[in-house]
Design a protein around this motif. Structure first.
Motif, PDB file in Angstrom:
ATOM      1  N   ASN A  37       0.819  -1.212   0.000  1.00 16.96           N
ATOM      2  CA  ASN A  37       0.000   0.000   0.000  1.00 16.96           C
ATOM      3  C   ASN A  37       0.858   1.272   0.000  1.00 16.96           C
ATOM      4  OD1 ASN A  37      -2.052   1.821   0.176  1.00 16.96           O
ATOM      5  ND2 ASN A  37      -2.802   1.147   2.163  1.00 16.96           N
ATOM      6  N   PHE A  38       1.056   1.849  -1.186  1.00 19.22           N
ATOM      7  CA  PHE A  38       1.864   3.069  -1.298  1.00 19.22           C
ATOM      8  C   PHE A  38       1.127   4.297  -0.762  1.00 19.22           C
ATOM      9  CE2 PHE A  38       4.392   0.354  -3.917  1.00 19.22           C
ATOM     10  CZ  PHE A  38       5.674   0.875  -3.831  1.00 19.22           C
ATOM     11  N   ALA A  39      -0.153   4.144  -0.438  1.00 20.46           N
ATOM     12  CA  ALA A  39      -0.918   5.255   0.152  1.00 20.46           C
ATOM     13  C   ALA A  39      -0.732   5.307   1.662  1.00 20.46           C
ATOM     14  CB  ALA A  39      -2.397   5.113  -0.188  1.00 20.46           C
ATOM     15  N   HIS A  40       0.018   4.356   2.202  1.00 21.23           N
ATOM     16  CA  HIS A  40       0.168   4.246   3.655  1.00 21.23           C
ATOM     17  C   HIS A  40       0.750   5.531   4.273  1.00 21.23           C
ATOM     18  CE1 HIS A  40      -0.123   1.421   6.995  1.00 21.23           C
ATOM     19  NE2 HIS A  40       0.939   2.013   7.484  1.00 21.23           N
ATOM     20  N   GLY A  41       1.758   6.086   3.623  1.00 25.89           N
ATOM     21  CA  GLY A  41       2.374   7.319   4.128  1.00 25.89           C
ATOM     22  C   GLY A  41       1.396   8.480   4.149  1.00 25.89           C
ATOM     23  N   GLU A  80     -11.045   0.266   1.755  1.00 25.54           N
ATOM     24  CA  GLU A  80     -11.232  -1.190   1.679  1.00 25.54           C
ATOM     25  C   GLU A  80     -12.552  -1.523   0.983  1.00 25.54           C
ATOM     26  OE1 GLU A  80     -11.793  -5.307   2.352  1.00 25.54           O
ATOM     27  OE2 GLU A  80      -9.961  -4.147   2.179  1.00 25.54           O
ATOM     28  N   LYS A  81     -13.614  -0.827   1.371  1.00 23.85           N
ATOM     29  CA  LYS A  81     -14.961  -1.072   0.826  1.00 23.85           C
ATOM     30  C   LYS A  81     -15.028  -0.710  -0.666  1.00 23.85           C
ATOM     31  CE  LYS A  81     -19.576  -1.569   1.435  1.00 23.85           C
ATOM     32  NZ  LYS A  81     -20.055  -2.930   1.314  1.00 23.85           N
ATOM     33  N   LEU A  82     -14.477   0.472  -1.014  1.00 25.60           N
ATOM     34  CA  LEU A  82     -14.605   0.969  -2.392  1.00 25.60           C
ATOM     35  C   LEU A  82     -13.573   0.374  -3.352  1.00 25.60           C
ATOM     36  CD1 LEU A  82     -15.275   4.777  -1.717  1.00 25.60           C
ATOM     37  CD2 LEU A  82     -16.953   2.994  -2.201  1.00 25.60           C
ATOM     38  N   LEU A  83     -12.374   0.058  -2.819  1.00 27.68           N
ATOM     39  CA  LEU A  83     -11.284  -0.362  -3.710  1.00 27.68           C
ATOM     40  C   LEU A  83     -10.821  -1.797  -3.483  1.00 27.68           C
ATOM     41  CD1 LEU A  83      -9.018   2.829  -3.524  1.00 27.68           C
ATOM     42  CD2 LEU A  83     -10.387   2.127  -5.483  1.00 27.68           C
ATOM     43  N   TRP A  84     -10.250  -2.044  -2.287  1.00 22.78           N
ATOM     44  CA  TRP A  84      -9.479  -3.277  -2.118  1.00 22.78           C
ATOM     45  C   TRP A  84     -10.342  -4.535  -2.123  1.00 22.78           C
ATOM     46  CZ3 TRP A  84      -5.555  -1.142  -3.730  1.00 22.78           C
ATOM     47  CH2 TRP A  84      -5.056   0.051  -3.222  1.00 22.78           C
ATOM     48  N   THR A  95       0.581  -5.743  -9.522  1.00 24.87           N
ATOM     49  CA  THR A  95       0.928  -4.507 -10.251  1.00 24.87           C
ATOM     50  C   THR A  95      -0.266  -3.547 -10.264  1.00 24.87           C
ATOM     51  OG1 THR A  95       2.322  -5.863 -11.687  1.00 24.87           O
ATOM     52  CG2 THR A  95       1.886  -3.611 -12.410  1.00 24.87           C
ATOM     53  N   THR A  96      -1.458  -4.085 -10.517  1.00 24.70           N
ATOM     54  CA  THR A  96      -2.686  -3.271 -10.521  1.00 24.70           C
ATOM     55  C   THR A  96      -2.889  -2.635  -9.147  1.00 24.70           C
ATOM     56  OG1 THR A  96      -3.662  -4.795 -12.111  1.00 24.70           O
ATOM     57  CG2 THR A  96      -5.181  -3.311 -10.985  1.00 24.70           C
ATOM     58  N   LEU A  97      -2.702  -3.443  -8.083  1.00 23.93           N
ATOM     59  CA  LEU A  97      -2.893  -2.953  -6.714  1.00 23.93           C
ATOM     60  C   LEU A  97      -1.914  -1.828  -6.388  1.00 23.93           C
ATOM     61  CD1 LEU A  97      -3.431  -6.326  -4.787  1.00 23.93           C
ATOM     62  CD2 LEU A  97      -5.173  -4.704  -5.530  1.00 23.93           C
TER      63      LEU A  97
END
Length: 288
Positions: A37-41, A80-84, A95-97
């Motif tokens: 998860n590159f959005a973690h930061g 999580e609900k909308l994407l993962w 790669t998509t994730l």
């Protein structure tokens, strides 16, 4: 020991404790959800901004941190609900994730700039004098950050080792399909993973705001040390990530007299590359 060197180690421990909190969240989401998860930061940045927002309304800083953690967890559960969950249901490739997570990171960061602007913000906390410990000047905020990080890590250890949900999380990390077949409620485990990751990451952001300023790119600059900690500690191993975070925090700070503060990220990257070359699985055994 040279006083300046000792001072850098103290600073490194404070930064390491913040990296440790966020790295645990990152390693759990990878170990259990197989998500880099590159959005973690940027969730860390969100935690810092929510703390600042609540704090400027006159709320005590510690209560602000708790409310910010609830807000950050809500944002993570929404993603999580909308994407993962949708990506898992169509079995999207890693790669998509990664591409989606980078897009989410940019969305959060630009959203923060749109709402709160790009300038540095500071919490409304009283200015405290640095404590003199063995000739070292240690800001009280750094001691608080370390104490809070230790408490959070101990709570996580108890949860993973002694609770039913902790054991279920370890089972899902080992083999998701086998865990599902053996009757473990995987959806509940996923929700708890985001709950723990969101809480620790938000706390990390709030604490980082205590020892620096709150700014839109603060989490982005931590993402490389975070991934370096996860890889160095063995992917999916929260204890390894904690140990690695302290190593990286201290090494980054020690390097500043020679390399300058602008190359801190480079130090984390160098450590990560060396570990991948020498021990591709990290210093510790991977998975929970």
């Amino acid at each position: 020991m040279d006083t300046q060197f000792a001072q850098l180690i103290v600073n490194g421990i404070a930064v390491g404790s913040i990296i440790a909190l966020a790295a645990v969240g990152l390693t759990l989401t990878y170990g259990i959800l197989r998500l880099s998860n590159f959005a973690h930061g940027d969730f860390l940045t969100l935690g810092a901004y929510l703390t600042w927002l609540v704090n400027t309304l006159g709320v005590n800083i510690w209560l602000s941190m708790i409310l910010a953690a609830i807000g950050t967890v809500a944002a993570m559960l929404l993603s999580e609900k909308l994407l993962w969950s949708r990506m898992r249901s169509i079995r999207a490739t890693s790669t998509t994730l990664i591409i989606i997570s980078i897009g989410l990171a940019l969305f959060i960061r630009n959203g923060i700039i749109l709402i709160w602007g790009g300038k540095n913000q500071n919490y409304d906390v009283p200015v405290t004098t640095a404590l003199d410990i063995l000739g070292l000047k240690v800001p009280q905020n750094q001691l608080l950050v370390l104490g809070l990080a230790v408490l959070a890590i101990l709570a996580l250890h108890y949860l993973l080792q002694n609770t039913k949900i902790g054991k279920a999380m370890r089972a899902v990390a080992d083999d998701l399909d086998l865990a599902r077949v053996s009757g473990i409620n995987v959806d509940r485990v996923i929700m708890w993973t985001w709950l723990i990751a969101g809480t620790l990451t938000s706390l990390g952001g709030s604490m980082y705001g205590l020892i620096t300023a709150v700014r839109p790119n603060m989490g982005w600059f931590l993402i490389l040390p975070l991934f370096a900690s996860v890889i160095l500690g063995g992917i999916g191993n929260p204890y390894g990530a904690i140990a690695a975070a302290f190593i990286i925090g201290i090494v980054q700070e020690i390097s500043t007299p020679w390399l300058g503060s602008q190359y801190k990220q480079g130090v984390a990257l160098l450590i990560m590359i060396l570990v991948l070359l020498i021990r591709p699985k990290g210093l510790f055994k991977g998975t929970i």
